[in-house]
Design an enzyme around this catalytic site. Structure first.
Site, short mmCIF file in Angstrom:
data_model
loop_
_atom_site.label_atom_id
_atom_site.label_comp_id
_atom_site.label_asym_id
_atom_site.label_seq_id
_atom_site.Cartn_x
_atom_site.Cartn_y
_atom_site.Cartn_z
N GLY A 10 0.83 -1.21 0.00
CA GLY A 10 0.00 0.00 0.00
C GLY A 10 0.86 1.25 0.00
O GLY A 10 1.95 1.27 0.55
N ARG A 72 0.14 -4.47 -5.01
CA ARG A 72 0.21 -5.66 -4.15
C ARG A 72 0.30 -6.83 -5.11
O ARG A 72 -0.72 -7.31 -5.60
CB ARG A 72 -1.05 -5.76 -3.29
CG ARG A 72 -1.24 -4.61 -2.31
CD ARG A 72 -2.36 -4.94 -1.35
NE ARG A 72 -2.69 -3.80 -0.51
CZ ARG A 72 -2.01 -3.46 0.60
NH1 ARG A 72 -0.95 -4.14 0.95
NH2 ARG A 72 -2.40 -2.43 1.31
N ASP A 102 5.98 -5.39 5.87
CA ASP A 102 6.50 -6.73 6.16
C ASP A 102 6.42 -7.66 4.96
O ASP A 102 7.34 -8.46 4.74
CB ASP A 102 5.82 -7.34 7.40
CG ASP A 102 4.32 -7.47 7.26
OD1 ASP A 102 3.72 -6.73 6.47
OD2 ASP A 102 3.73 -8.31 7.97
N GLY A 103 5.36 -7.54 4.15
CA GLY A 103 5.26 -8.38 2.95
C GLY A 103 6.43 -8.12 2.01
O GLY A 103 7.09 -9.05 1.52
N THR A 124 5.13 1.34 6.50
CA THR A 124 3.75 0.87 6.59
C THR A 124 2.98 1.83 7.47
O THR A 124 3.41 2.18 8.57
CB THR A 124 3.57 -0.57 7.12
OG1 THR A 124 2.19 -0.74 7.46
CG2 THR A 124 4.39 -0.88 8.35
N ASP A 126 0.49 1.16 8.98
CA ASP A 126 0.05 0.46 10.19
C ASP A 126 1.10 0.54 11.30
O ASP A 126 0.80 0.24 12.46
CB ASP A 126 -0.25 -1.01 9.88
CG ASP A 126 -1.46 -1.18 8.98
OD1 ASP A 126 -2.16 -0.19 8.73
OD2 ASP A 126 -1.69 -2.31 8.52
N ASP A 128 3.57 -1.35 12.04
CA ASP A 128 3.77 -2.58 12.81
C ASP A 128 4.93 -3.43 12.31
O ASP A 128 4.99 -4.63 12.61
CB ASP A 128 2.46 -3.40 12.85
CG ASP A 128 1.91 -3.71 11.47
OD1 ASP A 128 2.57 -3.36 10.47
OD2 ASP A 128 0.82 -4.30 11.40
N ARG A 161 -24.47 12.39 20.40
CA ARG A 161 -24.39 11.09 19.74
C ARG A 161 -23.14 10.32 20.14
O ARG A 161 -22.18 10.89 20.65
CB ARG A 161 -24.31 11.30 18.22
CG ARG A 161 -25.63 11.68 17.61
CD ARG A 161 -25.47 12.03 16.15
NE ARG A 161 -26.79 12.20 15.54
CZ ARG A 161 -27.01 12.88 14.42
NH1 ARG A 161 -26.01 13.48 13.80
NH2 ARG A 161 -28.23 12.97 13.92
N MET A 168 -7.60 2.50 9.80
CA MET A 168 -6.82 1.39 9.27
C MET A 168 -6.08 0.71 10.41
O MET A 168 -5.95 1.26 11.50
CB MET A 168 -5.84 1.89 8.21
CG MET A 168 -6.53 2.15 6.88
SD MET A 168 -5.36 2.45 5.54
CE MET A 168 -6.47 2.38 4.14
N ARG A 170 -4.50 -3.38 10.12
CA ARG A 170 -4.85 -4.74 9.71
C ARG A 170 -4.73 -5.74 10.86
O ARG A 170 -5.68 -6.44 11.18
CB ARG A 170 -3.92 -5.14 8.57
CG ARG A 170 -4.08 -6.54 8.06
CD ARG A 170 -3.02 -6.81 7.02
NE ARG A 170 -3.15 -5.89 5.92
CZ ARG A 170 -3.93 -6.09 4.87
NH1 ARG A 170 -4.63 -7.19 4.81
NH2 ARG A 170 -3.99 -5.21 3.91
N HIS A 274 -9.08 5.27 3.07
CA HIS A 274 -7.87 5.69 2.36
C HIS A 274 -7.56 7.18 2.51
O HIS A 274 -6.50 7.61 2.06
CB HIS A 274 -7.97 5.28 0.88
CG HIS A 274 -7.89 3.78 0.74
ND1 HIS A 274 -8.98 2.99 0.94
CD2 HIS A 274 -6.84 2.96 0.48
CE1 HIS A 274 -8.62 1.71 0.79
NE2 HIS A 274 -7.33 1.68 0.51
N GLN A 276 -6.67 8.22 5.16
CA GLN A 276 -5.49 8.12 6.04
C GLN A 276 -4.19 7.92 5.25
O GLN A 276 -3.11 8.07 5.78
CB GLN A 276 -5.66 6.95 7.02
CG GLN A 276 -6.81 7.14 7.98
CD GLN A 276 -7.28 5.82 8.57
OE1 GLN A 276 -6.89 5.44 9.65
NE2 GLN A 276 -8.13 5.11 7.83
N ARG A 277 -4.32 7.51 4.01
CA ARG A 277 -3.12 7.24 3.20
C ARG A 277 -2.86 8.31 2.15
O ARG A 277 -1.81 8.29 1.51
CB ARG A 277 -3.27 5.89 2.48
CG ARG A 277 -3.28 4.69 3.38
CD ARG A 277 -2.42 3.56 2.86
NE ARG A 277 -2.64 3.24 1.49
CZ ARG A 277 -3.14 2.07 1.04
NH1 ARG A 277 -3.49 1.13 1.91
NH2 ARG A 277 -3.27 1.84 -0.23
O1 F6P Z 1 -1.27 -2.44 5.01
C1 F6P Z 1 -1.55 -1.10 5.12
C2 F6P Z 1 -3.02 -0.85 4.89
O2 F6P Z 1 -3.18 0.54 4.88
C3 F6P Z 1 -3.95 -1.51 5.91
O3 F6P Z 1 -4.14 -0.78 7.06
C4 F6P Z 1 -5.22 -1.66 5.11
O4 F6P Z 1 -5.98 -2.75 5.58
C5 F6P Z 1 -4.73 -1.93 3.75
O5 F6P Z 1 -3.47 -1.31 3.63
C6 F6P Z 1 -5.64 -1.42 2.66
O6 F6P Z 1 -5.12 -1.81 1.45
P1 F6P Z 1 -5.69 -1.46 0.01
O7 F6P Z 1 -5.15 -0.12 -0.35
O8 F6P Z 1 -5.17 -2.54 -0.85
O9 F6P Z 1 -7.18 -1.41 0.12
#
Ligand code: F6P
Length: 343
Positions: A10, A72, A102-103, A124, A126, A128, A161, A168, A170, A274, A276-277
């Site tokens: 990602g 990926r 990690d992958g 990453t 995440d 982690d 509320r 995110m 995983r 996304h 967050q990315r």
């Molecule tokens: O591995 C990083 C990550 O951002 C995870 O938190 C999330 O589950 C995944 O990628 C989402 O991936 P994609 O962009 O393939 O939907």
């Protein structure tokens, strides 16, 4: 030297800052950089590399995403991808810098074990990856979660509320826990320390009884539905390389429905996904992505292959790829308890 650079898995804000750092160091020392398109795919299919120049990296330090593209890509499906990667590297490159989580680093490690000259860079969202305090993209994600909680707080308070916010994460809850801590979440639910549904409802009921007119619950997408009294569905797909589409499970929606049914609250759900990315990296991500990028170049130049620059205690160290490539770094109990202290 021809240094191949790729970004795999990602994307994450800060990747371009690292690419820029590797290029600038290379150009300064008379090395060439070959940008590989779309991660390992650009080595396993047709060789998809092109030489990067100063023009390619001008102004990209604050640009989100990756100018190289990412994917990926499963090197074992169809079979033979790994061998093709080795052949591509042997034909076109003298070294490879693989920026990924990690992958990606499992592949880097596998290649290094076969004497392929590879150096990793930790990325990453995440956060982690084992053995490093820093991964490219995490700080930006936490900032986005924090800002989102600030915004959700005012509307939650106005309408009395419960807001459920899915982040995110995983296998681990770093983004949820640190974003929740910074954004003042009233409850954070992460894979490492799952609450039962009863515990969540009791907490919200207690808050209401104590006079709080609203609550914000942050939940990481990877929390096991079964601990919340649900069940995993066939919508879950993926093989760990292509990535499980965790967001499609709707853990946030599920939790919201249960809070509504069992606690009598008015609940709304926000899946940050996304967002967050995307977009620009924070200053912190730019600085550390630059530092690990520079260190990766230095490792290549020194012939220290099979390594990855990591951050420990505020310093860069060069670690063996074997130390980061298997397993995840989990949120430690002390840090999680710090989050809970403010609930
Ligand atoms: O591995 C990083 C990550 O951002 C995870 O938190 C999330 O589950 C995944 O990628 C989402 O991936 P994609 O962009 O393939 O939907």
């Amino acid at each position: 030297m021809r240094i191949g650079v790729l970004t795999a898995g990602g994307d994450a804000p800060g990747l371009n800052a690292a690419i820029r750092a590797i290029c600038q160091m290379s150009f300064r020392h008379g090395d060439r950089v070959i940008g590989i398109s779309n991660g390992w795919e650009g080595l396993a299919k047709e060789f998809a590399g092109r030489e990067l120049t100063s023009a390619d990296i001008a102004g990209i330090v604050g640009l989100g995403g990756t100018i190289l593209g990412t994917a990926r890509y499963d090197l074992d499906n169809p079979p033979g991808g790994r061998e093709k990667v080795i052949a591509s590297i042997e034909s076109h490159l003298d070294a490879v810098v693989a920026i990924g989580g990690d992958g990606t680093q499992r592949i880097s490690h596998w290649l290094a074990d076969r004497d392929v000259p590879v150096v990793g860079v930790p990325k990453t969202l995440d956060n982690d990856l084992l053995g490093t305090d820093y991964c490219i993209g995490f700080d930006t994600a936490v900032s986005i979660v924090t800002e989102s909680l600030d915004r959700l707080y005012t509307t939650a308070a106005s309408h009395h509320r419960v807001m459920v916010v899915e982040t995110m994460g995983r296998s681990t809850g770093w983004v949820a826990a640190m974003g929740g801590l910074a954004g003042g979440a009233d409850l954070v639910v992460i894979p490492e320390f799952p609450f039962t549904m009863d515990e969540i409802i009791s907490h919200l009921v207690e808050r209401r009884a104590a006079g709080y007119g609203f609550s914000i619950v942050v939940i990481a997408e990877g929390v096991n539905l079964e601990t919340l009294g649900g069940h995993e569905t066939s919508e879950i797909s993926g093989d760990g390389i292509r990535g499980t589409r965790l967001a499609t499970r709707g853990v946030g929606q599920f939790l919201a429905k249960r809070i509504d049914e069992h606690g009598g609250f008015e609940v709304r759900t926000t899946v940050l996904g996304h967002l967050q990315r995307g977009g620009s990296p924070t200053a912190y991500d730019r600085i550390w992505a630059t530092r690990v990028g520079v260190a990766a170049y230095e490792a290549v130049a020194a012939g220290d292959f099979g390594t990855i620059p990591v951050v420990r205690g505020g310093e860069i160290e060069l670690a063996p790829l074997s130390s980061v490539s298997h397993g995840q770094r989990h949120v430690p109990r002390e840090l999680y308890e710090l989050c809970q202290a403010f609930f």
